[in-house]
Design a protein around this motif. Structure first.
Motif, PDB file in Angstrom:
ATOM      1  N   CYS A 193      80.537 -39.337 -39.188  1.00 28.24           N
ATOM      2  CA  CYS A 193      81.669 -38.772 -39.938  1.00 28.24           C
ATOM      3  C   CYS A 193      81.739 -39.196 -41.398  1.00 28.24           C
ATOM      4  CB  CYS A 193      82.986 -39.127 -39.238  1.00 28.24           C
ATOM      5  SG  CYS A 193      83.057 -38.622 -37.505  1.00 28.24           S
ATOM      6  N   GLY A 194      81.150 -40.351 -41.763  1.00 33.87           N
ATOM      7  CA  GLY A 194      81.209 -40.823 -43.143  1.00 33.87           C
ATOM      8  C   GLY A 194      82.456 -41.656 -43.424  1.00 33.87           C
ATOM      9  N   PHE A 195      82.467 -42.294 -44.612  1.00 33.60           N
ATOM     10  CA  PHE A 195      83.564 -43.191 -44.988  1.00 33.60           C
ATOM     11  C   PHE A 195      84.915 -42.476 -45.033  1.00 33.60           C
ATOM     12  CE2 PHE A 195      80.327 -46.132 -46.902  1.00 33.60           C
ATOM     13  CZ  PHE A 195      80.718 -47.260 -46.208  1.00 33.60           C
ATOM     14  N   GLU A 196      84.949 -41.265 -45.584  1.00 37.57           N
ATOM     15  CA  GLU A 196      86.228 -40.576 -45.775  1.00 37.57           C
ATOM     16  C   GLU A 196      86.896 -40.245 -44.444  1.00 37.57           C
ATOM     17  OE1 GLU A 196      88.165 -36.778 -48.178  1.00 37.57           O
ATOM     18  OE2 GLU A 196      86.032 -37.247 -48.380  1.00 37.57           O
ATOM     19  N   VAL A 204      87.915 -45.130 -49.926  1.00 41.35           N
ATOM     20  CA  VAL A 204      88.073 -46.589 -50.074  1.00 41.35           C
ATOM     21  C   VAL A 204      88.694 -47.179 -48.806  1.00 41.35           C
ATOM     22  CG1 VAL A 204      89.140 -48.443 -51.436  1.00 41.35           C
ATOM     23  CG2 VAL A 204      88.279 -46.393 -52.575  1.00 41.35           C
ATOM     24  N   ALA A 205      89.616 -46.433 -48.181  1.00 38.46           N
ATOM     25  CA  ALA A 205      90.199 -46.879 -46.913  1.00 38.46           C
ATOM     26  C   ALA A 205      89.109 -47.025 -45.855  1.00 38.46           C
ATOM     27  CB  ALA A 205      91.263 -45.888 -46.440  1.00 38.46           C
ATOM     28  N   GLY A 206      88.136 -46.116 -45.875  1.00 38.99           N
ATOM     29  CA  GLY A 206      87.009 -46.206 -44.955  1.00 38.99           C
ATOM     30  C   GLY A 206      86.156 -47.438 -45.216  1.00 38.99           C
ATOM     31  N   GLN A 207      85.959 -47.770 -46.505  1.00 42.49           N
ATOM     32  CA  GLN A 207      85.218 -48.984 -46.858  1.00 42.49           C
ATOM     33  C   GLN A 207      85.948 -50.230 -46.346  1.00 42.49           C
ATOM     34  OE1 GLN A 207      84.941 -48.363 -51.188  1.00 42.49           O
ATOM     35  NE2 GLN A 207      82.723 -48.175 -50.924  1.00 42.49           N
ATOM     36  N   PHE A 208      87.260 -50.246 -46.574  1.00 38.77           N
ATOM     37  CA  PHE A 208      88.070 -51.376 -46.106  1.00 38.77           C
ATOM     38  C   PHE A 208      88.006 -51.487 -44.588  1.00 38.77           C
ATOM     39  CE2 PHE A 208      92.129 -53.018 -44.494  1.00 38.77           C
ATOM     40  CZ  PHE A 208      92.182 -54.248 -45.127  1.00 38.77           C
ATOM     41  N   ILE A 262      81.384 -48.190 -31.389  1.00 35.22           N
ATOM     42  CA  ILE A 262      82.057 -46.981 -31.858  1.00 35.22           C
ATOM     43  C   ILE A 262      82.106 -46.872 -33.378  1.00 35.22           C
ATOM     44  CG2 ILE A 262      84.292 -45.806 -31.940  1.00 35.22           C
ATOM     45  CD1 ILE A 262      84.719 -46.586 -29.064  1.00 35.22           C
ATOM     46  N   THR A 263      82.502 -47.958 -34.067  1.00 33.82           N
ATOM     47  CA  THR A 263      82.677 -47.877 -35.528  1.00 33.82           C
ATOM     48  C   THR A 263      81.393 -47.496 -36.272  1.00 33.82           C
ATOM     49  OG1 THR A 263      84.487 -49.478 -35.419  1.00 33.82           O
ATOM     50  CG2 THR A 263      83.512 -49.078 -37.588  1.00 33.82           C
ATOM     51  N   PRO A 264      80.247 -48.145 -36.010  1.00 32.76           N
ATOM     52  CA  PRO A 264      79.008 -47.708 -36.695  1.00 32.76           C
ATOM     53  C   PRO A 264      78.661 -46.250 -36.393  1.00 32.76           C
ATOM     54  CG  PRO A 264      78.695 -49.841 -35.643  1.00 32.76           C
ATOM     55  CD  PRO A 264      80.001 -49.311 -35.154  1.00 32.76           C
ATOM     56  N   TYR A 265      78.899 -45.842 -35.148  1.00 33.67           N
ATOM     57  CA  TYR A 265      78.591 -44.458 -34.766  1.00 33.67           C
ATOM     58  C   TYR A 265      79.483 -43.477 -35.530  1.00 33.67           C
ATOM     59  CZ  TYR A 265      77.957 -40.289 -31.886  1.00 33.67           C
ATOM     60  OH  TYR A 265      77.691 -39.010 -31.466  1.00 33.67           O
ATOM     61  N   LEU A 266      80.782 -43.780 -35.593  1.00 34.16           N
ATOM     62  CA  LEU A 266      81.708 -42.900 -36.316  1.00 34.16           C
ATOM     63  C   LEU A 266      81.375 -42.854 -37.809  1.00 34.16           C
ATOM     64  CD1 LEU A 266      85.136 -43.789 -34.640  1.00 34.16           C
ATOM     65  CD2 LEU A 266      83.806 -41.688 -34.351  1.00 34.16           C
ATOM     66  N   LEU A 267      80.985 -44.000 -38.374  1.00 29.93           N
ATOM     67  CA  LEU A 267      80.621 -44.034 -39.793  1.00 29.93           C
ATOM     68  C   LEU A 267      79.366 -43.200 -40.034  1.00 29.93           C
ATOM     69  CD1 LEU A 267      81.038 -45.115 -42.649  1.00 29.93           C
ATOM     70  CD2 LEU A 267      79.778 -47.172 -41.989  1.00 29.93           C
ATOM     71  N   PHE A 268      78.405 -43.293 -39.124  1.00 26.68           N
ATOM     72  CA  PHE A 268      77.154 -42.547 -39.248  1.00 26.68           C
ATOM     73  C   PHE A 268      77.392 -41.043 -39.140  1.00 26.68           C
ATOM     74  CE2 PHE A 268      73.437 -40.595 -37.136  1.00 26.68           C
ATOM     75  CZ  PHE A 268      72.485 -40.815 -38.123  1.00 26.68           C
ATOM     76  N   ILE A 313      81.944 -36.468 -29.983  1.00 24.49           N
ATOM     77  CA  ILE A 313      81.965 -36.513 -31.454  1.00 24.49           C
ATOM     78  C   ILE A 313      80.528 -36.466 -31.949  1.00 24.49           C
ATOM     79  CG2 ILE A 313      82.665 -37.835 -33.490  1.00 24.49           C
ATOM     80  CD1 ILE A 313      84.992 -38.908 -31.918  1.00 24.49           C
ATOM     81  N   THR A 314      80.105 -35.260 -32.313  1.00 29.67           N
ATOM     82  CA  THR A 314      78.714 -35.045 -32.722  1.00 29.67           C
ATOM     83  C   THR A 314      78.579 -34.534 -34.150  1.00 29.67           C
ATOM     84  OG1 THR A 314      78.792 -32.831 -31.732  1.00 29.67           O
ATOM     85  CG2 THR A 314      77.960 -34.631 -30.352  1.00 29.67           C
ATOM     86  N   SER A 315      79.720 -34.239 -34.799  1.00 34.51           N
ATOM     87  CA  SER A 315      79.695 -33.792 -36.192  1.00 34.51           C
ATOM     88  C   SER A 315      80.927 -34.337 -36.911  1.00 34.51           C
ATOM     89  CB  SER A 315      79.677 -32.260 -36.274  1.00 34.51           C
ATOM     90  OG  SER A 315      80.912 -31.727 -35.818  1.00 34.51           O
TER      91      SER A 315
END
Length: 425
Positions: free
Chosen positions: A43-46, A252-256, A35-41, A172-174
């Motif tokens: 939705c992005g870090f923010e 930055v919270a997304g990076q963490f 899930i996490t890699p997919y959401l990052l891909f 979650i596609t966008s």
């Protein structure tokens, strides 16, 4: 001869239980890897940062709803496992208290979205994150742990995570769909936990008539200090991303969150082992202190060795792990540095968590309460200072220092008990 056969049967049961329980927990551990890699891909870090803030908020308030069920409740269920009347009282009293606490949590959420600007701006995410708390309210895993029914714990985990993963991939596609991430997590938990709850009620023929208001009040009153300590423990574990997001922004919270998610894979595994072995250790210590502590040393010692092996593998393959989590090549060197520092956190948790388990088994909750409150304040202040005057790297150092302090304090408290199982004594 008879004793040896009984021990053989016991160890076979433990091995079987651990294997069955482990299947469900492997699903728990692997789900974020999907899930996490997919959401990052997508939705992005923010946006990942906002999702993480909502999850952290839910995980903190879950402790209020759980109250003391996952420690005190498990212990009482384990000790009274052969007394149906006692089990029914424990079951319905805990759920009645949980329902009242769920109403309190909903009120707290409403007030925060009315009076706190950040919560008001992200109102939809926080309201949908309440589904995670509702799912946990229904969750009968605490009772299943006490009676050592690990098959149904696994069934619940698998159903919950399957619904979550399928829902995220399909819905979650966008980037704008990020608001549904926590709802899908909570929705899967609600469905799966409700199935487990209804099965338990049917199997044990539990009745919810004739609630004892005195018993509910006693539970809330007697376990209040312990619940406060668990709340502080949750704040210590989950508030880091919220503090970072508040002072450094959602990006930055997304990076963490990416590094924290990797660390949490190990934390989840350690908590899995804690929950699996806790009822056995409680039961054994209640019967014989020396044998119980010996069992605690044996189980946690072997688990620590396994943990070190896992951490070593991740350390040497950090690049591959971060690429899997969709970290951009231009940021890879920086993230490898973060990850190498962050891996010290689960290594230290692998020491502190077994010590906390022993404190609970010995009914030394009073010490734990004071220590948890103090360490949470230290951790929150430290991360606030780190994010105000320094950067993300220093936030990881604060988490490491907190765990080191805990190890030193727990060693001082438990030192007399470590000698109990020593053959010389």
């Amino acid at each position: 001869m008879i004793k040896e056969k009984l021990l053989s049967v016991l160890y076979k049961k433990k091995t079987k239980d651990f294997f069955v329980y482990g299947i469900g927990q492997v699903v728990n551990i692997l789900t974020p890897l999907l899930i996490t890699p997919y959401l990052l891909f997508v939705c992005g870090f923010e946006k990942l940062g906002v999702i993480a803030m909502g999850q952290a908020f839910a995980y903190i308030l879950i402790v209020v709803v759980d109250y003391s069920s996952y420690i005190v409740g498990v212990r009482e269920t384990s000790i009274n496992r052969d007394d149906h009347a006692a089990l029914q009282d424990i079951f319905k009293t805990n759920y009645a208290a949980k329902f009242l606490l769920l109403l309190l949590v909903c009120l707290i959420t409403f007030l925060l979205t009315v009076f706190v600007p950040y919560f008001r701006e992200n109102m939809v995410v926080f309201y949908l994150s309440l589904s995670i708390i509702v799912g946990q309210f229904i969750n009968p895993t605490w009772f299943l742990q006490g009676i050592e029914n690990f098959l149904w714990i696994t069934i619940i985990n698998v159903i919950s995570k399957a619904i979550n993963v399928i829902g995220v991939i399909l819905l979650i596609t966008s980037a704008d769909d990020y608001i549904y991430a926590n709802l899908l997590l909570g929705g899967g938990a609600i469905v799966a936990n409700l199935i487990g709850f209804l099965w338990l009620v049917k199997k044990y023929k539990f009745s919810f008539r004739d609630f004892s208001s005195v018993a509910i009040a006693d539970l809330l009153r007697n376990n209040f200090p312990f619940c406060v300590s668990q709340l502080f423990f949750a704040i210590r574990n989950y508030s880091s991303v919220m503090i970072i997001g508040f002072f450094a922004g959602n990006y930055v919270a997304g990076q963490f969150k990416v590094i924290e998610q990797i660390v949490n894979l190990f934390r989840t595994y350690l908590q899995m082992f804690f929950k699996f072995s806790y009822s056995y250790i409680c039961f054994e210590i209640d019967r014989n202190l020396k044998k119980g502590i010996h069992l605690w040393k044996k189980l946690n010692g072997l688990n620590t060795i396994f943990l070190i092996v896992l951490l070593t593998v991740v350390f040497f393959f950090s690049d591959l792990v971060l690429r899997f989590f969709k970290v951009d090549k231009t940021m890879l060197l920086e993230f490898v540095s973060y990850l190498h520092i962050g891996l010290l956190i689960p290594l230290l948790i692998g020491v502190t968590l077994p010590m906390e388990q022993l404190l609970f088994s010995l009914n030394k909750n009073r010490y734990y309460i004071s220590i948890t409150i103090a360490s949470t304040i230290l951790n929150a202040v430290g991360i606030t200072i780190a994010m105000t005057y320094f950067a993300l790297r220093e936030a990881f150092f604060v988490l490491i220092i907190t765990e080191l302090c805990l190890i030193c304090i727990y060693l001082l408290i438990l030192k007399p008990y470590f000698a109990v199982s020593d053959p010389k004594h």
